[in-house]
Design a protein around this motif. Sequence first.
Motif, PDB file in Angstrom:
ATOM      1  N   THR A 152      64.994  -3.022 107.267  1.00 17.52           N
ATOM      2  CA  THR A 152      65.394  -1.780 106.614  1.00 17.52           C
ATOM      3  C   THR A 152      65.404  -0.638 107.627  1.00 17.52           C
ATOM      4  OG1 THR A 152      64.411  -2.516 104.532  1.00 17.52           O
ATOM      5  CG2 THR A 152      64.883  -0.168 104.746  1.00 17.52           C
ATOM      6  N   THR A 153      66.497   0.078 107.679  1.00 15.65           N
ATOM      7  CA  THR A 153      66.608   1.221 108.580  1.00 15.65           C
ATOM      8  C   THR A 153      65.941   2.419 107.940  1.00 15.65           C
ATOM      9  OG1 THR A 153      68.672   0.393 109.499  1.00 15.65           O
ATOM     10  CG2 THR A 153      68.212   2.747 109.782  1.00 15.65           C
ATOM     11  N   ASN A 154      64.998   3.045 108.641  1.00 14.26           N
ATOM     12  CA  ASN A 154      64.215   4.136 108.065  1.00 14.26           C
ATOM     13  C   ASN A 154      64.408   5.461 108.804  1.00 14.26           C
ATOM     14  OD1 ASN A 154      62.872   2.526 106.053  1.00 14.26           O
ATOM     15  ND2 ASN A 154      61.731   1.586 107.715  1.00 14.26           N
TER      16      ASN A 154
ATOM     17  N   THR B  32      65.271   9.042 109.403  1.00 17.61           N
ATOM     18  CA  THR B  32      65.480  10.210 108.555  1.00 17.61           C
ATOM     19  C   THR B  32      64.826  11.406 109.225  1.00 17.61           C
ATOM     20  OG1 THR B  32      65.245  11.076 106.308  1.00 17.61           O
ATOM     21  CG2 THR B  32      63.387   9.807 107.193  1.00 17.61           C
TER      22      THR B  32
ATOM     23  N   ALA C  38      65.484   5.627  97.659  1.00 20.83           N
ATOM     24  CA  ALA C  38      65.471   5.257  99.081  1.00 20.83           C
ATOM     25  C   ALA C  38      64.918   6.396  99.919  1.00 20.83           C
ATOM     26  CB  ALA C  38      66.867   4.862  99.553  1.00 20.83           C
TER      27      ALA C  38
ATOM     28  N   SER D  77      62.514   6.557 102.032  1.00 22.83           N
ATOM     29  CA  SER D  77      61.986   6.240 103.356  1.00 22.83           C
ATOM     30  C   SER D  77      60.575   6.813 103.509  1.00 22.83           C
ATOM     31  CB  SER D  77      62.941   6.718 104.444  1.00 22.83           C
ATOM     32  OG  SER D  77      62.541   6.251 105.706  1.00 22.83           O
ATOM     33  N   SER D  78      60.299   7.460 104.631  1.00 20.42           N
ATOM     34  CA  SER D  78      58.931   7.910 104.920  1.00 20.42           C
ATOM     35  C   SER D  78      58.611   9.290 104.353  1.00 20.42           C
ATOM     36  CB  SER D  78      58.687   7.885 106.436  1.00 20.42           C
ATOM     37  OG  SER D  78      59.757   8.455 107.146  1.00 20.42           O
TER      38      SER D  78
ATOM     39  N   ASP E 286      61.106   3.652  97.390  1.00 18.89           N
ATOM     40  CA  ASP E 286      61.674   2.952  98.533  1.00 18.89           C
ATOM     41  C   ASP E 286      61.318   1.475  98.431  1.00 18.89           C
ATOM     42  OD1 ASP E 286      63.030   3.890 101.288  1.00 18.89           O
ATOM     43  OD2 ASP E 286      61.826   2.092 101.646  1.00 18.89           O
TER      44      ASP E 286
ATOM     45  N   VAL F 227      56.532   2.402 104.459  1.00 17.50           N
ATOM     46  CA  VAL F 227      57.039   3.770 104.563  1.00 17.50           C
ATOM     47  C   VAL F 227      56.561   4.614 103.388  1.00 17.50           C
ATOM     48  CG1 VAL F 227      59.013   3.165 105.997  1.00 17.50           C
ATOM     49  CG2 VAL F 227      59.284   3.220 103.520  1.00 17.50           C
TER      50      VAL F 227
ATOM     51  N   VAL G  54      71.977   4.919 102.103  1.00 20.73           N
ATOM     52  CA  VAL G  54      71.482   3.556 101.892  1.00 20.73           C
ATOM     53  C   VAL G  54      72.617   2.653 101.419  1.00 20.73           C
ATOM     54  CG1 VAL G  54      70.718   3.978  99.503  1.00 20.73           C
ATOM     55  CG2 VAL G  54      69.682   2.150 100.820  1.00 20.73           C
TER      56      VAL G  54
END
Length: 283
Positions: A80-82, A84, A120, A122-123, A156, A161, A229
């Motif tokens: 998963t690409t996080n 941001t 989605a 993320s962090s 998410d 994350v 996403v």
Amino acid sequence: MSAAAAPMQGEFHLSDGDYETIARMAHAHAGIMLGTGKRQLVYSRLAKQVRRRGMADFADYVALLRNDADARREAIFALTTNHTKFFREDHHFTHFAEHVRPDLLARSERGTPVRLWSAACSSGEEPYTLAMTLLGEDRAGGGRIAQRDIAILATDLAPHVIATAKAGRYPADMARDIPDRFRRTWVKPVGDEIAMAPELQRVIAYKHLNLLESWPMRGRFDVIFCRNVMIYFDEPTKARLLERFAGLIPAGGYMYIGHSERLIGPAATMFDSVGHTIYRRRG
């Protein structure tokens, strides 16, 4: 998948067959499309897992993925690409502040619940940005707003994350993305980190959620952010997801999507465009 793609060479051997198995798994469990152009990304993300488990090559790792649900989830999280940042695509937050926030605050002052969803997340940078924008630039006034029936749901796929987001602490250099007027009000320097103010954390609820599975939420959302996403999904998956979002947004509610995304499928007829990748629910 092209059969002509060369096996990935490096510390571990990644054959065409193993790559195709990983790609099918990613699509089945998370809707992620992995073409041949993502081969280096897959190798770099998952080689760490192969190494950590003391395996000789990807063939052993793929065999584990076939039979171990926890290992599959771990692989999906790794893929998963996080990427941001705070106030990413800041025109969305400018629009929210000018055209959406006033009505939400007026309704909340009358006792009407206000609900927003950062899908989605993320962090956590997106929901914290949304919370700053909603509570405003004045700490005392924002604190009073935070006491109302206002909630931001942030979800998410990846638990690690979500844990970062809940902690609300980030490297100090990330503060540069936060406008001064908000940074002075809601961000506290702590050593080589920054900490989000308690008022922001009070209005955000973080939950683990796979967007492609069932959703426990039954209420509606005045605003949904789902940005950057859907670019990883195929067209049928995007269309189904957008239609599900539309079903949770009442007439007059808003949806914000990523800069390279667009509405497709039934949802495309349910919204009016009111800005770049900003949509208002018809009704």
